[in-house]
Enzyme design. Structure first.
Site, short mmCIF file in Angstrom:
data_model
loop_
_atom_site.label_atom_id
_atom_site.label_comp_id
_atom_site.label_asym_id
_atom_site.label_seq_id
_atom_site.Cartn_x
_atom_site.Cartn_y
_atom_site.Cartn_z
N GLU B 50 -2.54 15.10 -5.84
CA GLU B 50 -3.40 14.38 -5.39
C GLU B 50 -2.89 13.20 -4.56
O GLU B 50 -3.66 12.80 -3.40
CB GLU B 50 -4.44 13.87 -6.72
CG GLU B 50 -5.33 12.79 -6.38
CD GLU B 50 -5.09 11.66 -7.51
OE1 GLU B 50 -5.05 10.53 -7.14
OE2 GLU B 50 -5.46 11.97 -8.41
N HIS B 51 -1.67 12.56 -4.78
CA HIS B 51 -0.96 11.40 -4.27
C HIS B 51 -0.78 11.91 -2.84
O HIS B 51 -0.84 11.24 -1.65
CB HIS B 51 0.04 10.92 -5.06
CG HIS B 51 -0.19 9.95 -6.09
ND1 HIS B 51 0.25 8.63 -5.98
CD2 HIS B 51 -1.00 9.86 -7.02
CE1 HIS B 51 -0.06 8.04 -7.27
NE2 HIS B 51 -0.90 8.83 -7.73
N GLU B 126 3.86 4.78 -11.92
CA GLU B 126 2.55 4.84 -12.19
C GLU B 126 2.70 5.28 -13.90
O GLU B 126 1.97 4.65 -14.71
CB GLU B 126 1.73 5.64 -11.43
CG GLU B 126 0.05 5.83 -12.18
CD GLU B 126 -0.77 6.87 -11.14
OE1 GLU B 126 -0.16 7.37 -10.22
OE2 GLU B 126 -1.84 7.02 -11.68
#
Lengths: 433, 412
Positions: B50-51, B126
């Protein structure tokens, strides 16, 4: 009978999107102002009571009082005890929250528009006829103590509380969570005294947005609040300016970094240029801080800056969190980006800022909650509600030149740097200017 | 409100709902790819991918992606869950073509090696961020313990070790298998021209591969029944999560399950609220129903002063036991219903919320659900339905996870 006063009925054409805005306001003799906007495409309504009863008014030996009062005030009011009151709001489908800021306490609720008259009646009881039951104080204080304790498990929120202590003088630096000593010192008498002094119509702003009929709303609010007697409000005594840097030691995976510097207040002619400057830094993933610090360097997951107004002051607050071994580099990069802002801004950056601000403005019209907050904020800071046209024209007027002129008048400097993590950072780069 | 479904020849489905009063349009690609689709050596790949989507394609660099989104004032982002990766943007109607162009481009990233290595650092940051937030760490661990051996127990973020070890080729292979047209739904809500939208989707997505992407490892889970305590001395409060089985997304009992969870643990006026929050015993206490493709859970959680954690667990046990035995009352059902109906109306008023409901309904229920359809289904729920949920999915079948300074969850 108060007169009907449509503040503005304007039609704007922007990029083929037609925005019809219907805003009304009325200030009652006791100082309570009702500001409302009709959004006829929704079935819901949101109400927002902005009461000048924030934590800045907490007695210095009872810090946390306003926060506990905002909880206690909903534990029974009028003819309803605590359970009945909650049940009444639940059955009206009202989602509600009570929160405390520095200068204001906010009571916010949202429900279906057809339930508005009954919802307002419950709020009138809460604000005017709360029971403030002594037997509930211990529970409210216990919750507040846990809230304070829980702050230790939220490093991002914790560092912001600490930053405010180094950004503003007391009592503007107060946090609604208060202190352990302050919470333990609370008495029901002090709660009731504070309620009597601060919960009153003088200066209170009620904003309502959604599927409303103004004449009925005005009548209803008049019935419920017009005979609430006003009192003079206490003034705040500001303490000395705080020291500008601090580090709080805590074992964490990431170091939390905040940097703040003074900006203009909301009512300043430079306000839009200041917003433009902040959005060059942080108005999207293409903005400078995200691009330079996260995308190019991979130094962090979260990084950004925002404009933060309080009373007659404005500040820019920048934030980043980075793994400890990269924290110094992140701080240095952050300061570098802030400092170099007045050196130049590309036209393309300003185009991006303009379209972002305009889109946010239009989308705000789709949300009853967002509109109640904007209406109250405008009324508080400006004493009027800005029209869509006015804001759009100010956004259109932004240019690289106007933003740079602002930055030359108000360059990022006088930095406050507050960090949280296992190792203090070298902040000499921030203070030597 | 006008609903329209359009299926491309390659199997991609588009569902749209036009709203005459909307001032914006929101669009989202729902890719059926999440942590449950990962093998242990791929832990975290769905989220990492997704990143990487935002790092550009053969047509755009990473900077181009962000710049192009910002140029149209888009409010955009993406999220990864156990079951789905969703890429979405809200824009003014005139920017729909550009928004769709960029979003569609995101789904086929070029995964450049230098971006791949740089983004690993962001992901590890993260992970550190969530490690510093005990409520997130508790949730992740609760899923792991409850779903032991079931793919829904996989961590969404992965670990620093799994992310470090992951290769670009592994990610590219995962992408080839999951990012295929039959596995993707596009949901669009708000103001748009339908004919223009269909033409744009055909142009942007029509050439995507039509390979099927079956999901394996499906099966109902009823929880390991374990109680695990994770001692973290630096954490201040104790975070406790109790998971019990619940119906899956397509179950006719899901509306009843939703209302039951609200009566037990909504943040206002629920049983847990009165038992724990109102008296000041826990800072927060809640119960929520989460449904997945093949199973569901009731997640009861609280956080509090560690000294109170054991007594509070006894309260949770007592409340769940009482509901299991005697169910909830008619008044409680009505109260929950009134709150939920109001929330559904409000959530769906904005294109962003509506798009999300539209996409979820399609991928989980395989059908269009108007707001009024949903409201009507909640209106129909009876106490007998609630009883049926309890009989079929006993709340007392509990798996427990505690994270905080305590080393055990027993009375001293």
């Amino acid at each position: 009978m108060p007169s009907l006063s449509p503040l503005s009925i304007v039609r704007n054409c922007f990029c083929e999107v037609l925005v019809t805005q219907t805003v009304y306001h009325h200030t009652f003799a006791n100082g309570l102002t009702l500001v409302a906007e009709r959004l006829d495409h929704v079935r819901s309504v949101a109400v927002n009571f902005l009461v000048p009863a924030g934590c800045a008014y907490d007695p210095p030996d009872q810090l946390g009082l306003a926060g506990v009062l905002a909880d206690l005030i909903t534990r029974g009011a009028g003819n309803l005890d605590s359970r009945e009151l909650t049940l009444a709001l639940d059955n009206l489908g009202v989602d509600h929250s009570e929160s405390v800021g520095v200068l204001h306490s906010r009571l916010w609720g949202s429900t279906l528009a057809r339930n508005l008259p009954q919802t307002l009646a419950i709020y009138a009881d809460i604000l005017r006829r709360p029971h403030l039951p002594e037997e509930e104080l211990e529970a409210c204080a216990a919750l507040a103590l846990q809230d304070l304790q829980g702050l230790e498990d939220e490093p991002g929120a914790r560092v912001m509380v600490e930053l405010r202590r180094h950004l503003y003088p007391t009592p503007l630096s107060n946090d609604h969570r208060g202190t352990v000593a302050g919470l333990e010192a609370l008495t029901i008498e002090s709660m009731r005294r504070q309620y009597e002094q601060l919960y009153q119509p003088n200066g209170l702003i009620l904003s309502v947005a959604g599927n409303i009929e103004w004449p009925q709303l005005l009548d209803r609010v008049g019935e419920l609040f017009a005979d609430w007697p006003a009192k003079p409000r206490p003034a705040l005594q500001l303490g000395p300016e705080p020291v500008r840097t601090a580090h709080v030691y805590k074992q964490l995976e990431q170091t939390q970094i905040t940097v703040a510097y003074p900006s203009v207040p909301v009512a300043d002619p430079d306000y839009y240029a200041a917003m433009g400057a902040v959005n060059v830094l942080s108005g999207g993933m293409g903005a400078r801080l995200f691009t330079e610090i996260r995308e190019k360097e991979g130094l962090c997951y979260s990084v950004g800056a925002s404009y933060s107004p309080i009373k007659d002051r404005g500040s820019v607050i920048a934030y980043a969190a980075s793994l400890n071994h990269q924290a110094q580099r992140t701080l240095d990069k952050l300061l570098h980006e802030l400092r170099r802002l007045p050196e130049g801004i590309e036209d393309e950056e300003v185009d991006r800022v303009r379209v972002g601000l305009k889109t946010a403005l239009i989308m705000q019209q789709e949300s009853t909650s967002a509109r109640t907050l904007a209406l109250a904020s405008d009324w508080y800071y400006l004493g009027r509600v800005r029209t869509f046209d006015e804001i759009q024209s100010a956004i259109n007027g932004l240019s690289a030149r106007s933003i740079l002129d602002h930055l030359h008048r108000h360059p990022p400097r006088d930095f406050r740097v507050v960090t949280l993590g296992p190792t203090a950072l070298d902040v000499s780069g921030a203070v030597n200017d | 409100m006008a609903f329209h479904k359009h299926t491309l020849a390659n199997g991609l489905t588009m569902v749209s709902e036009f709203s005459p009063s909307a001032r914006s349009v929101s669009l989202g690609f729902f890719v059926r790819a999440g942590s449950r689709d990962e093998t242990p050596e791929l832990a975290g790949v769905s989220h990492f991918l997704e990143h990487m989507a935002f790092k550009g394609s053969h047509r755009r660099t990473a900077f181009d992606v962000n710049r192009d989104f910002d140029r149209i004032g888009a409010d955009y982002n993406a999220s990864t869950s156990e079951e789905n990766t969703i890429y979405y943007a809200s824009v003014l109607p005139e920017y729909l073509p550009q928004a769709l162009d960029i979003l569609a481009d995101l789904l086929y990233p070029s995964l450049r090696p230098e971006d791949f290595d740089m983004e690993k650092q962001v992901i590890i940051n993260e992970i550190g961020r969530y490690e510093d937030m005990p409520s997130s760490a508790a949730h992740d661990n609760a899923q792991r313990v409850y779903f032991a051996g079931h793919p829904l127990g996989n961590s969404i973020l992965g670990t620093p070790a799994s992310i470090t070890a992951l290769t670009r080729e592994q990610m590219a292979d995962y992408h080839r298998r999951r990012y295929v047209a039959p596995n993707i739904t596009l949901a669009v809500a708000g103001a748009f021209d339908l004919n223009q939208l269909i033409a744009l989707v055909e142009k942007q997505c029509g050439h995507w591969p039509a390979t099927p992407a079956p999901r394996t490892g499906l099966g109902e889970a009823c929880g390991s029944g374990k109680c695990e305590v994770i001692c973290r001395e630096k954490v201040t409060q104790e975070y406790v999560i109790v998971l019990s089985p619940g119906p899956q997304a397509r179950s006719p009992l899901r509306h009843a399950a939703d209302l039951l969870s609200m009566a037990i643990g909504d943040d206002s006026g629920s049983r847990l609220y009165w038992e724990m929050v109102d008296p000041g015993l826990a800072e927060s206490a809640s119960c929520s129903f989460r449904d997945y493709e093949d199973t569901g859970t009731f997640e009861t959680s609280y956080n509090c002063d560690p000294q109170q954690a054991v007594d509070n667990l006894a309260i949770v046990h007592r409340v769940l036991k009482a509901v299991q035995e005697k169910s909830i009352g008619a008044e409680e059902l009505e109260q929950a219903r009134n709150k939920l109906l109001s929330r559904i109306v409000r959530w769906n008023e904005r294109p962003r919320g509506r798009m999300s409901s539209l996409g979820s309904s399609w991928i989980y229920y395989g059908q269009y659900r108007s707001v009024d359809d949903e409201l009507a289904d909640y209106e129909k729920v009876t106490l007998a339905d609630i009883r049926q949920v309890l009989d079929r999915y006993p709340l007392e079948r509990m798996t427990t996870l505690a994270l905080g300074p305590l080393s055990k969850l027993e009375a001293v």
